[in-house]
Each structure stands twice: as structure tokens, then as C-alpha cells.
Write a protein that holds these residues in place. Structure first.
Motif, PDB file in Angstrom:
ATOM      1  N   THR A   1      -4.601  11.462   5.959  1.00 54.17           N
ATOM      2  CA  THR A   1      -5.463  11.781   4.823  1.00 54.17           C
ATOM      3  C   THR A   1      -4.671  11.738   3.527  1.00 54.17           C
ATOM      4  O   THR A   1      -3.629  12.404   3.395  1.00 54.17           O
ATOM      5  N   ALA A   2      -5.150  10.941   2.573  1.00 52.81           N
ATOM      6  CA  ALA A   2      -4.443  10.759   1.311  1.00 52.81           C
ATOM      7  C   ALA A   2      -5.268   9.841   0.416  1.00 52.81           C
ATOM      8  O   ALA A   2      -6.244   9.234   0.869  1.00 52.81           O
ATOM      9  N   VAL A   3      -4.837   9.739  -0.830  1.00 54.91           N
ATOM     10  CA  VAL A   3      -5.328   8.670  -1.695  1.00 54.91           C
ATOM     11  C   VAL A   3      -4.409   7.472  -1.483  1.00 54.91           C
ATOM     12  O   VAL A   3      -3.180   7.609  -1.579  1.00 54.91           O
ATOM     13  N   TYR A   4      -5.004   6.344  -1.187  1.00 56.38           N
ATOM     14  CA  TYR A   4      -4.243   5.124  -0.924  1.00 56.38           C
ATOM     15  C   TYR A   4      -4.289   4.229  -2.163  1.00 56.38           C
ATOM     16  O   TYR A   4      -5.371   3.946  -2.698  1.00 56.38           O
ATOM     17  N   TYR A   5      -3.109   3.773  -2.577  1.00 56.40           N
ATOM     18  CA  TYR A   5      -2.972   2.955  -3.773  1.00 56.40           C
ATOM     19  C   TYR A   5      -2.429   1.571  -3.414  1.00 56.40           C
ATOM     20  O   TYR A   5      -1.492   1.448  -2.617  1.00 56.40           O
ATOM     21  N   CYS A   6      -2.991   0.576  -4.052  1.00 60.47           N
ATOM     22  CA  CYS A   6      -2.512  -0.791  -3.934  1.00 60.47           C
ATOM     23  C   CYS A   6      -1.490  -1.046  -5.042  1.00 60.47           C
ATOM     24  O   CYS A   6      -1.656  -0.561  -6.170  1.00 60.47           O
ATOM     25  N   ASN A   7      -0.469  -1.813  -4.708  1.00 57.98           N
ATOM     26  CA  ASN A   7       0.562  -2.179  -5.673  1.00 57.98           C
ATOM     27  C   ASN A   7       0.862  -3.660  -5.521  1.00 57.98           C
ATOM     28  O   ASN A   7       0.904  -4.176  -4.396  1.00 57.98           O
ATOM     29  N   ALA A   8       1.081  -4.341  -6.640  1.00 59.55           N
ATOM     30  CA  ALA A   8       1.402  -5.768  -6.584  1.00 59.55           C
ATOM     31  C   ALA A   8       2.402  -6.124  -7.664  1.00 59.55           C
ATOM     32  O   ALA A   8       2.309  -5.631  -8.796  1.00 59.55           O
TER      33      ALA A   8
ATOM     34  N   TRP B   1       0.857  -1.180   0.000  1.00 62.49           N
ATOM     35  CA  TRP B   1       0.000   0.000   0.000  1.00 62.49           C
ATOM     36  C   TRP B   1       0.897   1.235   0.000  1.00 62.49           C
ATOM     37  O   TRP B   1       1.849   1.328   0.787  1.00 62.49           O
ATOM     38  N   TYR B   2       0.558   2.160  -0.876  1.00 60.71           N
ATOM     39  CA  TYR B   2       1.200   3.464  -0.937  1.00 60.71           C
ATOM     40  C   TYR B   2       0.115   4.516  -0.686  1.00 60.71           C
ATOM     41  O   TYR B   2      -1.078   4.228  -0.787  1.00 60.71           O
ATOM     42  N   ARG B   3       0.554   5.733  -0.403  1.00 58.31           N
ATOM     43  CA  ARG B   3      -0.407   6.821  -0.293  1.00 58.31           C
ATOM     44  C   ARG B   3       0.208   8.098  -0.831  1.00 58.31           C
ATOM     45  O   ARG B   3       1.434   8.265  -0.840  1.00 58.31           O
ATOM     46  N   GLN B   4      -0.679   8.988  -1.265  1.00 61.25           N
ATOM     47  CA  GLN B   4      -0.235  10.271  -1.780  1.00 61.25           C
ATOM     48  C   GLN B   4      -1.184  11.355  -1.297  1.00 61.25           C
ATOM     49  O   GLN B   4      -2.377  11.339  -1.624  1.00 61.25           O
ATOM     50  N   ALA B   5      -0.645  12.259  -0.510  1.00 60.82           N
ATOM     51  CA  ALA B   5      -1.409  13.404  -0.023  1.00 60.82           C
ATOM     52  C   ALA B   5      -1.263  14.560  -1.009  1.00 60.82           C
ATOM     53  O   ALA B   5      -0.281  14.607  -1.762  1.00 60.82           O
ATOM     54  N   PRO B   6      -2.185  15.492  -1.002  1.00 63.66           N
ATOM     55  CA  PRO B   6      -2.100  16.636  -1.936  1.00 63.66           C
ATOM     56  C   PRO B   6      -0.787  17.373  -1.787  1.00 63.66           C
ATOM     57  O   PRO B   6      -0.366  17.708  -0.675  1.00 63.66           O
ATOM     58  N   GLY B   7      -0.107  17.600  -2.914  1.00 64.18           N
ATOM     59  CA  GLY B   7       1.143  18.334  -2.908  1.00 64.18           C
ATOM     60  C   GLY B   7       2.350  17.555  -2.435  1.00 64.18           C
ATOM     61  O   GLY B   7       3.432  18.128  -2.294  1.00 64.18           O
TER      62      GLY B   7
END
Length: 121
Positions: A90-97, A36-42
Motif C-alpha cells: 500500500t502506497a502512492v506509486y509514482y512514475c519517473n522518466a 516506478w517508485y512508491r511512498q507509503a505514509p511516514g
């Protein structure tokens, strides 16, 4: 064609919990690590947690002790149990495999579409 589909995001109050799921589907021979990764604004995308096919895990320091990553190999699914959530989560959470499509084939990295997690009162 391989797809990773995430679910479980949403709005939660500080101190609350959420469970994210990510299911891989398609012509999959085997799955190595899932993460799991995440990306917050900016901000740049960052690794939150990773789990190998054998179940070994590692976590970002900021989530250690609050988040737990797990996987169900029979279902090609990875989970992220999040507790003690903070506004800074708070962020968009992304799954990676890392997925192998055939015996002896290369391993390719796949990403999900992302799921929003918002921690706010």
C-alpha cells in the motif's frame, strides 16, 4: 512541456493483482530509463522497478518475483504489473522518466502525479 500521467491504481484484496500505466507526452525527443517508485505514509519514497530503453530491468527485493515492469517505446508508456499484492504494498506509486527534449540536449527527470494503491481486505 512534458507530462507523465499514471493510471490503474485502486483498492485490491491481498493476493490480488493490479496493472499501473504511465504515459509520457509532450515535446519528447527520446526517453532513457523509466521507473516506478512508491511512498507509503511516514516513509521515504523508494524505487520499486526500473527499465532501460533497451529493456534491462531491476527490482526492489521486496517485489522481485511478484511485480513486472515493461514498456512500449512507440507509445512512450511504462507499465507495472503487480501480482500477489500484500498490505505492505500500500502506497502512492509514482512514475519517473529520464527524458531528452532535443538531439544533443540534456536528460531531465520527470515525475507523474502519483496513483494510490491500497491493499486491504
Amino acid at each position: 512541456q512534458v507530462q507523465l500521467v499514471e493510471s490503474g491504481g485502486g483498492l485490491v484484496q491481498p493476493g490480488g493483482s493490479l496493472r499501473l500505466s504511465c504515459a509520457a507526452s509532450g515535446s519528447i525527443f527520446s526517453i532513457n530509463a523509466m521507473a516506478w517508485y512508491r511512498q507509503a505514509p511516514g516513509k521515504q519514497r523508494e524505487l520499486v522497478a526500473r527499465i532501460t530503453s533497451g529493456g534491462n530491468t531491476n527490482y526492489a527485493g521486496s517485489v522481485k518475483g511478484r511485480f513486472t515492469i515493461s514498456r512500449d517505446n512507440a507509445k512512450n508508456t511504462v507499465y507495472l504489473q503487480m501480482a500477489g499484492l500484500k498490505p505492505e504494498d500500500t502506497a502512492v506509486y509514482y512514475c519517473n522518466a529520464d527524458i531528452k527534449l532535443s538531439l544533443g540536449g540534456f536528460v531531465y527527470g520527470y515525475w507523474g502525479q502519483g496513483t494510490q494503491v491500497t491493499v486491504s481486505s
